[in-house]
Every structure is written in structure tokens, then in C-alpha cells.
Design a protein around this motif. Structure first.
Motif, mmCIF file in Angstrom:
data_model
loop_
_atom_site.group_PDB
_atom_site.id
_atom_site.type_symbol
_atom_site.label_atom_id
_atom_site.label_comp_id
_atom_site.label_asym_id
_atom_site.label_seq_id
_atom_site.Cartn_x
_atom_site.Cartn_y
_atom_site.Cartn_z
ATOM 1 N N GLY A 27 0.798 -1.221 0.000
ATOM 2 C CA GLY A 27 0.000 0.000 0.000
ATOM 3 C C GLY A 27 0.823 1.259 0.000
ATOM 4 O O GLY A 27 0.634 2.130 0.845
ATOM 5 N N SER A 30 -0.475 5.374 -1.558
ATOM 6 C CA SER A 30 -1.082 6.431 -0.742
ATOM 7 C C SER A 30 -0.069 7.199 0.085
ATOM 8 O O SER A 30 -0.392 8.277 0.600
ATOM 9 N N THR A 53 1.055 12.968 -2.973
ATOM 10 C CA THR A 53 0.079 12.307 -2.120
ATOM 11 C C THR A 53 -1.183 13.162 -1.982
ATOM 12 O O THR A 53 -2.269 12.632 -1.765
ATOM 13 N N ARG A 71 -4.301 8.688 -9.518
ATOM 14 C CA ARG A 71 -4.014 7.625 -8.552
ATOM 15 C C ARG A 71 -5.310 7.114 -7.956
ATOM 16 O O ARG A 71 -6.274 7.857 -7.817
ATOM 17 N N ASP A 72 -5.330 5.828 -7.619
ATOM 18 C CA ASP A 72 -6.459 5.211 -6.940
ATOM 19 C C ASP A 72 -5.875 4.504 -5.727
ATOM 20 O O ASP A 72 -5.375 3.383 -5.836
ATOM 21 N N ASN A 73 -5.913 5.183 -4.610
ATOM 22 C CA ASN A 73 -5.250 4.641 -3.420
ATOM 23 C C ASN A 73 -5.840 3.304 -2.956
ATOM 24 O O ASN A 73 -5.074 2.378 -2.651
ATOM 25 N N ASN A 76 -4.410 0.793 -5.001
ATOM 26 C CA ASN A 76 -2.949 0.818 -5.021
ATOM 27 C C ASN A 76 -2.408 0.960 -6.441
ATOM 28 O O ASN A 76 -1.431 0.308 -6.818
#
Length: 112
Positions: A27, A30, A53, A71-73, A76
Motif C-alpha cells: 500500500g 497512498s 500524495t 491515482r487510486d489509493n 494501489n
């Protein structure tokens, strides 16, 4: 270090689109600023795009207005949407956490 795995490269005609994805083994998406670089044959690796971030983005002049990094936290994943591709975009594209990890790259070829 963490593992970064890119996908989505391929052969596309000028003016076409591709969507590159980078999935991290842990992970980390993020907690790190993330970026994409590229390297064409016989040339040095160069910066393409980055995302902090907090979601702030930065682009190389050569791709500004054509490429979008996101981004798609929870998933991941970091994505590079590439539109209006040009032959000079031909390169191996690498994902990085802008710290200590790089993916193995995915090849993008823009040719008619």
C-alpha cells in the motif's frame, strides 16, 4: 523497496490513445509521490509526469495537455492516460515511487 508492475503498453497509430497502469505490491501509492518516466532507444530516461500524495500533478512540457496522471489509493494503482499520441512518444515507460523503486517498464510504440 516495493514491486511496481506496469501494464497497458502496445502499438498504436499516431493520434491514438493508451492507458498505462502501475500496481504496487504494498500500500505505497497512498504514502508516496508517484511518477512516470520514459526512455527511448539511445536516449536518457526522462520525466513524464508525477502526482503527489495530495493529488497535485506535474507534467513534462512535451506531454502537457495530452497525458493525465491519476491515482487510486484503495486499488494501489497509478494510471497514465495518454491521448493524441505522437511517434516521438515511443519509449519504454516506467513507474516509480520517486524514492527507491522502479517498475520494469512497458513498451509504447506509436507508428502508422
Amino acid at each position: 523497496q516495493v514491486q511496481l508492475v506496469e501494464s497497458g503498453g502496445g502499438l498504436v497509430q499516431p493520434g491514438g490513445t493508451l492507458r498505462l497502469s502501475c500496481v504496487a505490491s504494498r500500500g505505497i501509492v497512498s504514502i508516496y509521490d508517484m511518477g512516470w518516466y520514459r526512455q527511448a532507444p539511445g536516449k536518457q530516461r526522462e520525466f513524464v509526469a508525477s502526482i503527489t500524495t495530495g493529488g497535485s500533478t506535474n507534467y513534462a512540457d512535451a506531454v502537457k495537455g495530452r497525458f493525465t496522471i491519476s491515482r487510486d489509493n484503495p486499488k494501489n494503482t497509478v494510471t497514465l492516460q495518454m491521448n493524441s499520441l505522437k511517434p516521438e512518444d515511443t519509449a519504454a515507460y516506467y513507474c516509480t515511487n520517486l524514492f527507491d523503486s522502479w517498475g520494469q517498464g512497458t513498451q509504447v510504440t506509436v507508428s502508422s
